[in-house]
Design a protein around this motif. Structure first.
Motif, mmCIF file in Angstrom:
data_model
loop_
_atom_site.group_PDB
_atom_site.id
_atom_site.type_symbol
_atom_site.label_atom_id
_atom_site.label_comp_id
_atom_site.label_asym_id
_atom_site.label_seq_id
_atom_site.Cartn_x
_atom_site.Cartn_y
_atom_site.Cartn_z
ATOM 1 N N LEU A 25 -2.504 4.992 -8.898
ATOM 2 C CA LEU A 25 -1.156 5.350 -8.440
ATOM 3 C C LEU A 25 -1.059 5.351 -6.919
ATOM 4 O O LEU A 25 -0.066 4.901 -6.354
ATOM 5 C CB LEU A 25 -0.758 6.724 -8.990
ATOM 6 C CG LEU A 25 -0.394 6.766 -10.469
ATOM 7 C CD1 LEU A 25 -0.196 8.203 -10.932
ATOM 8 C CD2 LEU A 25 0.845 5.940 -10.736
ATOM 9 N N ALA A 26 -2.085 5.856 -6.254
ATOM 10 C CA ALA A 26 -2.089 5.876 -4.790
ATOM 11 C C ALA A 26 -2.048 4.450 -4.242
ATOM 12 O O ALA A 26 -1.322 4.168 -3.285
ATOM 13 C CB ALA A 26 -3.327 6.611 -4.271
ATOM 14 N N MET A 27 -2.798 3.555 -4.867
ATOM 15 C CA MET A 27 -2.788 2.159 -4.429
ATOM 16 C C MET A 27 -1.419 1.532 -4.683
ATOM 17 O O MET A 27 -0.901 0.798 -3.844
ATOM 18 C CB MET A 27 -3.891 1.384 -5.138
ATOM 19 C CG MET A 27 -5.282 1.795 -4.691
ATOM 20 S SD MET A 27 -6.605 1.121 -5.695
ATOM 21 C CE MET A 27 -6.428 -0.623 -5.414
ATOM 22 N N LYS A 28 -0.822 1.821 -5.830
ATOM 23 C CA LYS A 28 0.491 1.259 -6.168
ATOM 24 C C LYS A 28 1.564 1.749 -5.197
ATOM 25 O O LYS A 28 2.397 0.980 -4.740
ATOM 26 C CB LYS A 28 0.868 1.656 -7.597
ATOM 27 C CG LYS A 28 2.214 1.153 -8.032
ATOM 28 C CD LYS A 28 2.550 1.612 -9.425
ATOM 29 C CE LYS A 28 3.967 1.164 -9.773
ATOM 30 N NZ LYS A 28 4.462 1.791 -10.969
ATOM 31 N N GLU A 29 1.532 3.049 -4.877
ATOM 32 C CA GLU A 29 2.536 3.648 -3.998
ATOM 33 C C GLU A 29 2.215 3.475 -2.518
ATOM 34 O O GLU A 29 3.069 3.702 -1.665
ATOM 35 C CB GLU A 29 2.688 5.142 -4.324
ATOM 36 C CG GLU A 29 3.131 5.422 -5.741
ATOM 37 C CD GLU A 29 4.523 4.900 -6.041
ATOM 38 O OE1 GLU A 29 5.385 4.940 -5.137
ATOM 39 O OE2 GLU A 29 4.750 4.437 -7.176
ATOM 40 N N GLY A 30 0.960 3.140 -2.201
ATOM 41 C CA GLY A 30 0.557 3.008 -0.804
ATOM 42 C C GLY A 30 0.488 4.343 -0.086
ATOM 43 O O GLY A 30 0.760 4.432 1.107
#
Length: 83
Positions: A25-30
């Motif tokens: 999720l952190a990677m998806k949201e940046g």
């Protein structure tokens, strides 16, 4: 560098899966979530890039998730964003 343990507590075998989901999720949201409750890190940790205070935005391409615990839960996963 961050951790979600302060947000989720001891979740037995699920802690590694929760960490993996948070990393994706952190990677998806940046956005990297901060370390909850970290106000005064020791001086030896100065170069680690610990996330404090509020989430930090950035282009996240790779994440490493470590899950170590008593009873044999020992795993490391690396995930890379599709480009």
């Amino acid at each position: 560098m961050t951790t979600i343990k302060a947000m989720t507590g001891h979740t037995l075998g699920d802690s590694g899966l929760l960490s993996l989901l948070m990393a994706v999720l952190a990677m998806k949201e940046g956005t990297v979530p901060p370390l909850l409750g970290l106000t005064d890190p020791i001086s030896e940790a100065a170069g680690l890039g610990l996330m404090q205070g509020s989430p930090v935005s950035g282009d996240l391409a790779i994440a490493q998730i470590d899950a170590f615990g008593f009873g044999g839960i020992n795993a490391v996963a690396n995930v890379e964003a599709a480009r």
